[in-house]
Design a protein around this motif. Structure first.
Motif, PDB file in Angstrom:
ATOM      1  N   ALA A   9      -6.787   0.737   2.435  1.00 38.94           N
ATOM      2  CA  ALA A   9      -5.749   1.530   1.819  1.00 38.94           C
ATOM      3  C   ALA A   9      -5.633   3.103   3.319  1.00 38.94           C
ATOM      4  O   ALA A   9      -4.485   3.590   3.161  1.00 38.94           O
ATOM      5  CB  ALA A   9      -5.669   2.470   0.264  1.00 38.94           C
ATOM      6  N   SER A  12      -4.114   2.963   6.025  1.00 41.53           N
ATOM      7  CA  SER A  12      -2.186   3.211   5.702  1.00 41.53           C
ATOM      8  C   SER A  12      -2.052   4.909   5.505  1.00 41.53           C
ATOM      9  O   SER A  12      -1.551   5.548   6.345  1.00 41.53           O
ATOM     10  CB  SER A  12      -1.917   2.455   4.714  1.00 41.53           C
ATOM     11  OG  SER A  12      -1.361   1.481   4.892  1.00 41.53           O
ATOM     12  N   GLY A  21      -0.172   3.044   0.574  1.00 39.33           N
ATOM     13  CA  GLY A  21      -1.719   3.141   0.726  1.00 39.33           C
ATOM     14  C   GLY A  21      -2.440   3.084  -0.567  1.00 39.33           C
ATOM     15  O   GLY A  21      -3.208   2.279  -1.494  1.00 39.33           O
TER      16      GLY A  21
END
Length: 134
Positions: A9, A12, A21
């Protein structure tokens, strides 16, 4: 699992995609919950469970990540602590009991009540059995 989710995450989020994410983090959180042994009472070894089963208390053989085991655990609620729980992934003797009851497969949950095995029983049936015991 959670650490991997945070790492994915974060990548992202850093790449400018907060929605992706967030979805990735939620996916990893769900997987961590499903694969975790934490919702289950502390597992006893097969020998200890069988010793406790002398009083008629059922023994539940389970493994982490099993959706049917999670369903059984959730439906039992607080009554789950009245049972003996054996994680077949950490207890080879427990896995052998399950294979003997399920025709060579490791099908869980397998519940043994007074020496008789029931493979993937209905949670309502087990609740009624617990009420009858005490």
């Amino acid at each position: 699992m959670l650490a991997c989710g945070v790492a994915v995450a974060t990548t992202s989020f850093a790449g400018g995609s907060p929605a992706a994410g967030t979805v990735q983090l939620l996916l990893f959180v769900v997987l961590a919950v499903l694969l975790s042994p934490l919702p289950f009472p502390r597992s006893s070894g097969d020998a200890a469970a069988e010793d406790g089963a002398d009083d008629g208390r059922p023994v539940v053989y389970w493994r982490p990540g099993c959706p049917y085991c999670l369903r059984l655990r959730a439906r039992l609620g607080r009554d789950a602590r009245l049972l003996s729980w054996v994680n077949i992934w950490s207890d080879p003797a427990g896995a052998a009991v399950v294979r003997a009851a399920a025709g060579g497969n490791e099908t869980v949950p397998t519940v043994v009540v007074r020496g008789q095995a029931f493979v993937n029983p209905d949670p309502g049936w087990l609740q009624a059995r617990l009420r009858a015991i005490g």
